[in-house]
Motif scaffolding. Sequence first.
Motif, PDB file in Angstrom:
ATOM      1  N   LEU A 136       0.867  -1.167   0.000  1.00 26.07           N
ATOM      2  CA  LEU A 136       0.000   0.000   0.000  1.00 26.07           C
ATOM      3  C   LEU A 136       0.907   1.221   0.000  1.00 26.07           C
ATOM      4  O   LEU A 136       1.779   1.353   0.855  1.00 26.07           O
ATOM      5  CB  LEU A 136      -0.894   0.014   1.228  1.00 26.07           C
ATOM      6  N   VAL A 137       0.724   2.096  -0.976  1.00 18.42           N
ATOM      7  CA  VAL A 137       1.583   3.277  -1.094  1.00 18.42           C
ATOM      8  C   VAL A 137       1.096   4.318  -0.090  1.00 18.42           C
ATOM      9  O   VAL A 137      -0.070   4.714  -0.107  1.00 18.42           O
ATOM     10  CB  VAL A 137       1.561   3.835  -2.530  1.00 18.42           C
ATOM     11  N   GLU A 138       1.992   4.754   0.769  1.00 18.73           N
ATOM     12  CA  GLU A 138       1.637   5.716   1.812  1.00 18.73           C
ATOM     13  C   GLU A 138       2.190   7.106   1.538  1.00 18.73           C
ATOM     14  O   GLU A 138       1.641   8.093   2.000  1.00 18.73           O
ATOM     15  CB  GLU A 138       2.143   5.208   3.167  1.00 18.73           C
ATOM     16  N   ASP A 139       3.275   7.199   0.771  1.00 19.18           N
ATOM     17  CA  ASP A 139       3.891   8.485   0.465  1.00 19.18           C
ATOM     18  C   ASP A 139       2.989   9.265  -0.501  1.00 19.18           C
ATOM     19  O   ASP A 139       2.684   8.791  -1.597  1.00 19.18           O
ATOM     20  CB  ASP A 139       5.271   8.255  -0.158  1.00 19.18           C
ATOM     21  N   GLU A 140       2.545  10.456  -0.087  1.00 19.96           N
ATOM     22  CA  GLU A 140       1.588  11.226  -0.887  1.00 19.96           C
ATOM     23  C   GLU A 140       2.128  11.577  -2.271  1.00 19.96           C
ATOM     24  O   GLU A 140       1.389  11.533  -3.260  1.00 19.96           O
ATOM     25  CB  GLU A 140       1.168  12.510  -0.159  1.00 19.96           C
ATOM     26  N   ALA A 141       3.407  11.892  -2.367  1.00 17.14           N
ATOM     27  CA  ALA A 141       3.996  12.225  -3.674  1.00 17.14           C
ATOM     28  C   ALA A 141       3.947  11.022  -4.615  1.00 17.14           C
ATOM     29  O   ALA A 141       3.626  11.159  -5.799  1.00 17.14           O
ATOM     30  CB  ALA A 141       5.432  12.716  -3.499  1.00 17.14           C
ATOM     31  N   GLU A 142       4.231   9.837  -4.090  1.00 17.97           N
ATOM     32  CA  GLU A 142       4.173   8.622  -4.914  1.00 17.97           C
ATOM     33  C   GLU A 142       2.732   8.297  -5.297  1.00 17.97           C
ATOM     34  O   GLU A 142       2.462   7.875  -6.424  1.00 17.97           O
ATOM     35  CB  GLU A 142       4.815   7.446  -4.175  1.00 17.97           C
ATOM     36  N   VAL A 143       1.792   8.507  -4.379  1.00 20.44           N
ATOM     37  CA  VAL A 143       0.372   8.293  -4.675  1.00 20.44           C
ATOM     38  C   VAL A 143      -0.065   9.197  -5.822  1.00 20.44           C
ATOM     39  O   VAL A 143      -0.680   8.749  -6.793  1.00 20.44           O
ATOM     40  CB  VAL A 143      -0.513   8.537  -3.426  1.00 20.44           C
ATOM     41  N   LEU A 144       0.265  10.473  -5.726  1.00 22.29           N
ATOM     42  CA  LEU A 144      -0.116  11.429  -6.778  1.00 22.29           C
ATOM     43  C   LEU A 144       0.524  11.065  -8.111  1.00 22.29           C
ATOM     44  O   LEU A 144      -0.133  11.093  -9.155  1.00 22.29           O
ATOM     45  CB  LEU A 144       0.258  12.846  -6.374  1.00 22.29           C
ATOM     46  N   GLU A 145       1.808  10.716  -8.079  1.00 22.16           N
ATOM     47  CA  GLU A 145       2.492  10.331  -9.324  1.00 22.16           C
ATOM     48  C   GLU A 145       1.830   9.103  -9.939  1.00 22.16           C
ATOM     49  O   GLU A 145       1.573   9.059 -11.146  1.00 22.16           O
ATOM     50  CB  GLU A 145       3.970  10.052  -9.063  1.00 22.16           C
ATOM     51  N   ALA A 146       1.531   8.108  -9.121  1.00 22.92           N
ATOM     52  CA  ALA A 146       0.901   6.890  -9.629  1.00 22.92           C
ATOM     53  C   ALA A 146      -0.474   7.182 -10.219  1.00 22.92           C
ATOM     54  O   ALA A 146      -0.818   6.680 -11.299  1.00 22.92           O
ATOM     55  CB  ALA A 146       0.790   5.849  -8.512  1.00 22.92           C
ATOM     56  N   LEU A 147      -1.267   7.995  -9.528  1.00 24.54           N
ATOM     57  CA  LEU A 147      -2.597   8.321 -10.049  1.00 24.54           C
ATOM     58  C   LEU A 147      -2.517   9.130 -11.336  1.00 24.54           C
ATOM     59  O   LEU A 147      -3.332   8.946 -12.247  1.00 24.54           O
ATOM     60  CB  LEU A 147      -3.412   9.055  -8.986  1.00 24.54           C
ATOM     61  N   LEU A 148      -1.532  10.005 -11.446  1.00 21.49           N
ATOM     62  CA  LEU A 148      -1.337  10.735 -12.707  1.00 21.49           C
ATOM     63  C   LEU A 148      -0.943   9.776 -13.826  1.00 21.49           C
ATOM     64  O   LEU A 148      -1.450   9.884 -14.954  1.00 21.49           O
ATOM     65  CB  LEU A 148      -0.274  11.826 -12.541  1.00 21.49           C
ATOM     66  N   LEU A 149      -0.070   8.822 -13.538  1.00 17.53           N
ATOM     67  CA  LEU A 149       0.331   7.829 -14.548  1.00 17.53           C
ATOM     68  C   LEU A 149      -0.868   7.006 -15.005  1.00 17.53           C
ATOM     69  O   LEU A 149      -1.063   6.773 -16.203  1.00 17.53           O
ATOM     70  CB  LEU A 149       1.422   6.912 -13.990  1.00 17.53           C
ATOM     71  N   HIS A 200      -8.953  11.474  -1.024  1.00 16.41           N
ATOM     72  CA  HIS A 200      -9.349  10.978   0.298  1.00 16.41           C
ATOM     73  C   HIS A 200     -10.069   9.634   0.243  1.00 16.41           C
ATOM     74  O   HIS A 200     -10.180   8.939   1.243  1.00 16.41           O
ATOM     75  CB  HIS A 200     -10.235  12.006   1.008  1.00 16.41           C
ATOM     76  N   ARG A 201     -10.554   9.242  -0.931  1.00 24.93           N
ATOM     77  CA  ARG A 201     -11.273   7.974  -1.035  1.00 24.93           C
ATOM     78  C   ARG A 201     -10.616   7.000  -2.009  1.00 24.93           C
ATOM     79  O   ARG A 201     -11.264   6.105  -2.546  1.00 24.93           O
ATOM     80  CB  ARG A 201     -12.725   8.224  -1.409  1.00 24.93           C
ATOM     81  N   THR A 202      -9.315   7.188  -2.225  1.00 25.76           N
ATOM     82  CA  THR A 202      -8.582   6.346  -3.160  1.00 25.76           C
ATOM     83  C   THR A 202      -7.292   5.841  -2.525  1.00 25.76           C
ATOM     84  O   THR A 202      -6.559   6.618  -1.925  1.00 25.76           O
ATOM     85  CB  THR A 202      -8.228   7.142  -4.435  1.00 25.76           C
ATOM     86  N   PHE A 203      -7.046   4.547  -2.656  1.00 28.07           N
ATOM     87  CA  PHE A 203      -5.767   3.964  -2.258  1.00 28.07           C
ATOM     88  C   PHE A 203      -5.004   3.617  -3.523  1.00 28.07           C
ATOM     89  O   PHE A 203      -5.598   3.325  -4.561  1.00 28.07           O
ATOM     90  CB  PHE A 203      -5.989   2.681  -1.455  1.00 28.07           C
ATOM     91  N   VAL A 204      -3.703   3.613  -3.416  1.00 28.31           N
ATOM     92  CA  VAL A 204      -2.835   3.171  -4.505  1.00 28.31           C
ATOM     93  C   VAL A 204      -1.981   2.033  -3.973  1.00 28.31           C
ATOM     94  O   VAL A 204      -1.446   2.102  -2.860  1.00 28.31           O
ATOM     95  CB  VAL A 204      -1.937   4.318  -5.018  1.00 28.31           C
ATOM     96  N   CYS A 205      -1.880   0.975  -4.766  1.00 27.50           N
ATOM     97  CA  CYS A 205      -1.007  -0.147  -4.447  1.00 27.50           C
ATOM     98  C   CYS A 205       0.083  -0.233  -5.508  1.00 27.50           C
ATOM     99  O   CYS A 205      -0.142   0.103  -6.671  1.00 27.50           O
ATOM    100  CB  CYS A 205      -1.788  -1.453  -4.428  1.00 27.50           C
ATOM    101  N   ARG A 206       1.240  -0.683  -5.062  1.00 24.91           N
ATOM    102  CA  ARG A 206       2.376  -0.872  -5.967  1.00 24.91           C
ATOM    103  C   ARG A 206       2.775  -2.340  -5.898  1.00 24.91           C
ATOM    104  O   ARG A 206       2.931  -2.897  -4.817  1.00 24.91           O
ATOM    105  CB  ARG A 206       3.552  -0.003  -5.515  1.00 24.91           C
ATOM    106  N   ILE A 207       2.921  -2.948  -7.067  1.00 23.06           N
ATOM    107  CA  ILE A 207       3.468  -4.297  -7.137  1.00 23.06           C
ATOM    108  C   ILE A 207       4.936  -4.143  -7.514  1.00 23.06           C
ATOM    109  O   ILE A 207       5.261  -3.621  -8.594  1.00 23.06           O
ATOM    110  CB  ILE A 207       2.758  -5.166  -8.194  1.00 23.06           C
ATOM    111  N   ASP A 208       5.821  -4.555  -6.617  1.00 21.76           N
ATOM    112  CA  ASP A 208       7.240  -4.578  -6.929  1.00 21.76           C
ATOM    113  C   ASP A 208       7.499  -5.869  -7.692  1.00 21.76           C
ATOM    114  O   ASP A 208       7.351  -6.973  -7.146  1.00 21.76           O
ATOM    115  CB  ASP A 208       8.071  -4.501  -5.643  1.00 21.76           C
ATOM    116  N   ILE A 209       7.852  -5.732  -8.952  1.00 21.99           N
ATOM    117  CA  ILE A 209       7.944  -6.867  -9.864  1.00 21.99           C
ATOM    118  C   ILE A 209       9.123  -7.763  -9.489  1.00 21.99           C
ATOM    119  O   ILE A 209      10.257  -7.304  -9.392  1.00 21.99           O
ATOM    120  CB  ILE A 209       8.090  -6.395 -11.321  1.00 21.99           C
ATOM    121  N   GLU A 210       8.818  -9.054  -9.295  1.00 20.81           N
ATOM    122  CA  GLU A 210       9.853 -10.063  -9.098  1.00 20.81           C
ATOM    123  C   GLU A 210      10.105 -10.803 -10.400  1.00 20.81           C
ATOM    124  O   GLU A 210      11.243 -11.065 -10.754  1.00 20.81           O
ATOM    125  CB  GLU A 210       9.458 -11.019  -7.971  1.00 20.81           C
TER     126      GLU A 210
END
Length: 169
Positions: free
Chosen positions: A101-114, A136-146
Amino acid sequence: MREMRRKGERATQEEARRIVEESEYGFLATAGNGGLPYGVPVSHVLHGQAVYFHCAVEGRKLDNIRENSAVCLTCVSRAEPLPEQYDVRYACAVVEGRAALVEDEAEVLEALLLIGRHYTQHDEAALDAYIRTRLHRTFVCRIDIETITGKIHGGAPSGGSGSTACHQS
C-alpha cells in the motif's frame, strides 16, 4: 519457476512489458483469509520495475494484501478468436511480485497521474484537479515486480495456430 511448455511462444521481456502496458486492465490474484484465492480486475500502469493500481480505501483485495503481499497480475493485450480453427490468437503477460500500500503522498499522486494518463485524454491540469478531489477515497497499491513473463500465440495478427491457454506451463 516452472518452465514454459511451449517455449516458441515465450515473449521477450520487452514484449511482456509491452503487453502489460497495452492491456486495458489486469486481473489481480491475491490470497488471504487462510490462503483462499481472490481475483479481481484492476486498472493498472507499468512504471519502471513496478505496477501501480488504484482501489477503494477498504475491501477484500486490501485485506488480502495486508495479510499476504504475494500477488499475481495477469494481463491480456490481444485475444482474437479464430472459430474456424478452434483457436485463439493472443498476447498475455504474468507479473508476479509483492504488493504494498503506497503511503507516500507524492508517490500516490504520481501513480494516479500515470494511471490517469494511461486511461484518459485530459490535460494535466484537469487530471490533477480530478485526482485531488478524490484523493481521500482512493488507495494506490504498488506491485514490486519479481518476475514478468509473457506468451504470444499466433504471432502477428495475421498468422498462427496452437494452444489457447495463457499460462506458464
